[in-house]
Design a protein around this motif. Structure first.
Motif, PDB file in Angstrom:
ATOM      1  N   ALA A 105       0.822  -1.214   0.000  1.00  0.00           N
ATOM      2  CA  ALA A 105       0.000   0.000   0.000  1.00  0.00           C
ATOM      3  C   ALA A 105       0.855   1.263   0.000  1.00  0.00           C
ATOM      4  O   ALA A 105       0.618   2.190  -0.773  1.00  0.00           O
ATOM      5  CB  ALA A 105      -0.932  -0.022   1.214  1.00  0.00           C
TER       6      ALA A 105
ATOM      7  N   LEU B 214       4.770   4.950  -4.049  1.00  0.00           N
ATOM      8  CA  LEU B 214       4.765   6.220  -4.764  1.00  0.00           C
ATOM      9  C   LEU B 214       3.403   6.898  -4.654  1.00  0.00           C
ATOM     10  O   LEU B 214       3.298   8.114  -4.703  1.00  0.00           O
ATOM     11  CB  LEU B 214       5.095   5.976  -6.239  1.00  0.00           C
ATOM     12  N   GLY B 215       2.360   6.080  -4.525  1.00  0.00           N
ATOM     13  CA  GLY B 215       1.017   6.640  -4.410  1.00  0.00           C
ATOM     14  C   GLY B 215       0.909   7.624  -3.262  1.00  0.00           C
ATOM     15  O   GLY B 215       0.284   8.679  -3.387  1.00  0.00           O
ATOM     16  N   ASN B 216       1.530   7.304  -2.157  1.00  0.00           N
ATOM     17  CA  ASN B 216       1.434   8.170  -0.978  1.00  0.00           C
ATOM     18  C   ASN B 216       2.327   9.387  -1.090  1.00  0.00           C
ATOM     19  O   ASN B 216       1.952  10.486  -0.713  1.00  0.00           O
ATOM     20  CB  ASN B 216       1.873   7.400   0.277  1.00  0.00           C
TER      21      ASN B 216
ATOM     22  N   TYR C  78       4.549   2.980 -13.224  1.00  0.00           N
ATOM     23  CA  TYR C  78       5.060   3.054 -11.850  1.00  0.00           C
ATOM     24  C   TYR C  78       6.577   2.890 -11.854  1.00  0.00           C
ATOM     25  O   TYR C  78       7.304   3.580 -11.137  1.00  0.00           O
ATOM     26  CB  TYR C  78       4.413   1.918 -11.059  1.00  0.00           C
TER      27      TYR C  78
ATOM     28  N   PHE D  50      -6.126   3.184  -5.453  1.00  0.00           N
ATOM     29  CA  PHE D  50      -4.718   3.072  -5.830  1.00  0.00           C
ATOM     30  C   PHE D  50      -3.824   2.982  -4.604  1.00  0.00           C
ATOM     31  O   PHE D  50      -2.967   2.112  -4.505  1.00  0.00           O
ATOM     32  CB  PHE D  50      -4.331   4.293  -6.685  1.00  0.00           C
ATOM     33  N   THR D  51      -4.037   3.885  -3.668  1.00  0.00           N
ATOM     34  CA  THR D  51      -3.111   3.960  -2.540  1.00  0.00           C
ATOM     35  C   THR D  51      -3.219   2.737  -1.630  1.00  0.00           C
ATOM     36  O   THR D  51      -2.254   2.352  -0.998  1.00  0.00           O
ATOM     37  CB  THR D  51      -3.296   5.281  -1.765  1.00  0.00           C
ATOM     38  N   LEU D  52      -4.406   2.124  -1.592  1.00  0.00           N
ATOM     39  CA  LEU D  52      -4.538   0.919  -0.766  1.00  0.00           C
ATOM     40  C   LEU D  52      -4.305  -0.353  -1.581  1.00  0.00           C
ATOM     41  O   LEU D  52      -4.509  -1.460  -1.091  1.00  0.00           O
ATOM     42  CB  LEU D  52      -5.917   0.878  -0.100  1.00  0.00           C
ATOM     43  N   SER D  53      -3.876  -0.202  -2.827  1.00  0.00           N
ATOM     44  CA  SER D  53      -3.600  -1.351  -3.707  1.00  0.00           C
ATOM     45  C   SER D  53      -4.832  -2.207  -3.980  1.00  0.00           C
ATOM     46  O   SER D  53      -4.735  -3.422  -4.093  1.00  0.00           O
ATOM     47  CB  SER D  53      -2.509  -2.266  -3.123  1.00  0.00           C
ATOM     48  N   LEU D  54      -5.998  -1.555  -4.076  1.00  0.00           N
ATOM     49  CA  LEU D  54      -7.238  -2.321  -4.223  1.00  0.00           C
ATOM     50  C   LEU D  54      -7.743  -2.338  -5.651  1.00  0.00           C
ATOM     51  O   LEU D  54      -7.387  -1.500  -6.457  1.00  0.00           O
ATOM     52  CB  LEU D  54      -8.323  -1.699  -3.337  1.00  0.00           C
TER      53      LEU D  54
ATOM     54  N   MET E 117      -7.529  -4.692  -8.071  1.00  0.00           N
ATOM     55  CA  MET E 117      -6.931  -5.487  -9.152  1.00  0.00           C
ATOM     56  C   MET E 117      -6.366  -6.824  -8.686  1.00  0.00           C
ATOM     57  O   MET E 117      -5.760  -7.530  -9.476  1.00  0.00           O
ATOM     58  CB  MET E 117      -5.887  -4.698  -9.938  1.00  0.00           C
TER      59      MET E 117
ATOM     60  N   ALA F 178      -4.151  -7.429  -6.088  1.00  0.00           N
ATOM     61  CA  ALA F 178      -2.872  -7.460  -5.364  1.00  0.00           C
ATOM     62  C   ALA F 178      -3.093  -7.870  -3.907  1.00  0.00           C
ATOM     63  O   ALA F 178      -2.418  -8.749  -3.371  1.00  0.00           O
ATOM     64  CB  ALA F 178      -2.175  -6.100  -5.435  1.00  0.00           C
TER      65      ALA F 178
ATOM     66  N   SER G  14       5.875  -2.090  -3.398  1.00  0.00           N
ATOM     67  CA  SER G  14       4.571  -1.957  -4.045  1.00  0.00           C
ATOM     68  C   SER G  14       4.582  -2.624  -5.413  1.00  0.00           C
ATOM     69  O   SER G  14       3.627  -3.306  -5.796  1.00  0.00           O
ATOM     70  CB  SER G  14       4.201  -0.478  -4.240  1.00  0.00           C
TER      71      SER G  14
ATOM     72  N   SER H  39       3.841  -6.272  -5.637  1.00  0.00           N
ATOM     73  CA  SER H  39       2.459  -6.725  -5.498  1.00  0.00           C
ATOM     74  C   SER H  39       1.658  -6.486  -6.771  1.00  0.00           C
ATOM     75  O   SER H  39       0.621  -7.103  -6.980  1.00  0.00           O
ATOM     76  CB  SER H  39       1.785  -6.028  -4.315  1.00  0.00           C
TER      77      SER H  39
ATOM     78  N   LEU I  88      -9.554   0.478 -11.587  1.00  0.00           N
ATOM     79  CA  LEU I  88      -9.570   0.075 -10.169  1.00  0.00           C
ATOM     80  C   LEU I  88     -10.953   0.245  -9.527  1.00  0.00           C
ATOM     81  O   LEU I  88     -11.444  -0.684  -8.876  1.00  0.00           O
ATOM     82  CB  LEU I  88      -8.499   0.812  -9.361  1.00  0.00           C
TER      83      LEU I  88
HETATM   84  N1  TRP Z   1      -0.518   1.238  -3.447  1.00  0.00           N
HETATM   85  C1  TRP Z   1       0.721   1.489  -4.102  1.00  0.00           C
HETATM   86  C2  TRP Z   1       1.100   2.944  -3.913  1.00  0.00           C
HETATM   87  O1  TRP Z   1       0.398   3.680  -3.305  1.00  0.00           O
HETATM   88  C3  TRP Z   1       0.708   1.108  -5.560  1.00  0.00           C
HETATM   89  C4  TRP Z   1       0.165  -0.242  -5.783  1.00  0.00           C
HETATM   90  C5  TRP Z   1       0.718  -1.410  -5.416  1.00  0.00           C
HETATM   91  C6  TRP Z   1      -1.072  -0.546  -6.356  1.00  0.00           C
HETATM   92  N2  TRP Z   1      -0.114  -2.448  -5.726  1.00  0.00           N
HETATM   93  C7  TRP Z   1      -1.213  -1.942  -6.303  1.00  0.00           C
HETATM   94  C8  TRP Z   1      -2.075   0.235  -6.894  1.00  0.00           C
HETATM   95  C9  TRP Z   1      -2.364  -2.543  -6.785  1.00  0.00           C
HETATM   96  C10 TRP Z   1      -3.217  -0.388  -7.382  1.00  0.00           C
HETATM   97  C11 TRP Z   1      -3.380  -1.743  -7.313  1.00  0.00           C
HETATM   98  O2  TRP Z   1       2.111   3.371  -4.382  1.00  0.00           O
END
Ligand code: TRP
Length: 460
Positions: free
Chosen positions: A26, A29-31, A112, A233-237, A239, A241, A327, A330, A402
């Motif tokens: 999570a 780079l998103g954060n 990314y 995106f930030t929680l990696s949700l 897709m 992962a 990240s 994942s 997403l």
């Molecule tokens: N969450 C990560 C970030 O904030 C990026 C990331 C990793 C991601 N796995 C993911 C985003 C799956 C979407 C889906 O940088």
């Protein structure tokens, strides 16, 4: 209690190991890169508020749903969806959700990795003292000379993809757990140092006000979509992962508690990054809406002026690379797990294959910052107006794929799956919290996603 299935790919050593890995996924780079720049482009406070609400009412429940599906299926998202669909007696087509996730993972990782390449390049720029004493203009031209050179971007992108492939090939567990255990706390401390610098920058209040005082006149329908997309995106949700990480989660771990812990840590890191960056933006007379180069053109100003800045700067970008690394892994794990399960490849071959494909797609992003910077393929469509290939990849994945993936995960978990199955796997009883979870996933998530989509395309 749960099912008897075990994952052929192994399991996390403990609940803590899963929390670390999921936080590693999570926090990235998103954060630190994306959140500040999209908050800056979308007017600050109101955007941040919408984002926080999306984390609370959509993000956390969807994270629980993803972990729950993953642990129940114990396979790659594609095979998990197929297995669970047949177990629940619903359409086999649900496996397409797994496929869409694999595609989204490739597309996201392709850009990314290019941005992570910027962070790699900055490790050396910071360490060599290049930023020392530079003006905001000097820092800006250092950034532009990097992004305008396709060869350099390509070299760093290649290095980052190789790093990612190496870790994925070795398996999610070895190496990754330790990396996250040490480096995430270090990143956190360094962010606090930067917030401390920002505190003394002379514009701390202005930065905080920008971030936390909502002014709803500044946010558009598109801004709301971006905030919602970013929560995913930030929680990696959305897709698979977190689903695939959930498939390695021990049976006795609490899904609710771990999801909440991961989401809180992720949010805290994003807010700290914003609190470090915006005071520096205002103290130097810069624009919050600078775009994708924001952190690369603001933080070096701070490093160039603080004592020991070359050291701290180098350390910061090293940690940023690690955050991106954990990240990136994942993003590609669902595809690799599937190749191991269905194509009979070993992890090494599967990782190389996935890595090469991603690397190739990454060329689109590399060139969209220089030789193709004027190419805007879909500019005929109003919401894609003026978007470069990189912008499009980001928009399509984060803001469309997403949330759509999240919507379908919600529909599957709360409408298709029997209540007894989700209650069994979540193992939190059927009291208030379970009911709340199911309500949010059944009604709120799907409605929110649909309403925001319709708004953006101007139907409502
Ligand atoms: N969450 C990560 C970030 O904030 C990026 C990331 C990793 C991601 N796995 C993911 C985003 C799956 C979407 C889906 O940088």
């Amino acid at each position: 209690m749960t099912t008897e299935r075990v994952s052929i790919h192994g399991q996390w050593s403990s609940r803590l190991a899963f929390i670390l890995a999921a936080t590693g996924s999570a926090v990235g780079l998103g954060n630190i890169w994306k959140f500040p720049y999209i908050a800056g482009e979308n007017g600050g406070g109101a955007f941040v508020l919408v984002y926080l609400m999306c984390i609370a009412v959509i993000g956390i429940p969807i994270m629980m749903a993803e972990v729950m599906l993953g642990r129940r299926g114990r396979q790659s998202p594609i095979n998990t969806m197929r297995t669970l669909a047949s177990e629940e007696g619903v359409s086999r087509h649900w496996q397409w959700l797994g496929w869409a996730g694999v595609l989204a993972g490739f597309l996201i990782l392709s850009y990314y990795s290019v941005i992570a390449g910027w962070a790699l390049a900055y490790v050396f720029r910071a360490g060599s003292g290049l930023f020392t004493g530079q003006t905001a203009d000097g820092i800006q031209s250092i950034f532009t000379s990097l992004t305008s050179d396709p060869e350099r971007l390509l070299a760093w992108h290649t290095l980052f993809m190789v790093m990612t492939m190496v870790v994925v090939a070795r398996g999610v567990r070895s190496g990754l757990e330790t990396a996250v255990r040490l480096l995430m706390p270090a990143l956190f401390v360094l962010l606090l140092v930067l917030v401390g610098y920002a505190w003394n920058s002379g514009a701390f209040e202005q930065g905080i006000e920008f971030l936390f005082t909502p002014d709803f006149s500044k946010i558009t329908a598109d801004g709301v979509l971006i905030a919602m997309g970013h929560a995913f995106f930030t929680l990696s949700l959305g897709m698979g992962a977190i689903m695939v990480y959930g498939s390695y989660l021990p049976d006795n771990a609490s899904i609710a508690k771990t999801s909440i812990a991961v989401s809180l840590m992720d949010t805290l890191v994003a807010l700290l990054a914003g609190m470090a960056i915006f005071p520096i933006v205002f103290a130097n007379g810069l624009e919050p809406g600078l775009g994708a180069g924001l952190i690369f053109t603001t933080l070096p100003i701070a490093f160039g002026h603080m004592d020991g800045g070359a050291f701290f700067g180098m350390l910061f970008f090293i940690l940023l690379v690690f955050a991106a690394w954990t990240s990136a892994i994942s993003l590609i794990e669902p595809a690799v797990a599937w190749m191991v399960e269905n194509m009979g490849l070993n992890r090494i071959h599967a990782s190389v294959l996935a890595g090469v494909v991603t690397w190739l797609v990454g060329l689109l992003t590399v060139f969209s910052f220089n030789i193709w910077s004027d190419v805007t393929p879909l500019s005929g469509i109003p919401i894609f107006h003026d978007k470069t290939i990189f912008d499009l990849l980001d928009y399509l994945t984060a803001n469309i794929m997403l949330p759509l993936g999240g919507l379908l995960i919600a529909v599957f978990a709360a409408w298709q799956m029997r209540k007894s199955s989700s209650a069994d796997e979540l193992a939190m009883g059927e009291g208030f919290f379970y009911t709340l979870w199911r309500f949010l996933v059944r009604y709120i998530t799907p409605l929110a996603v649909v309403i925001v989509f319709l708004h953006v395309i101007d139907i409502i």
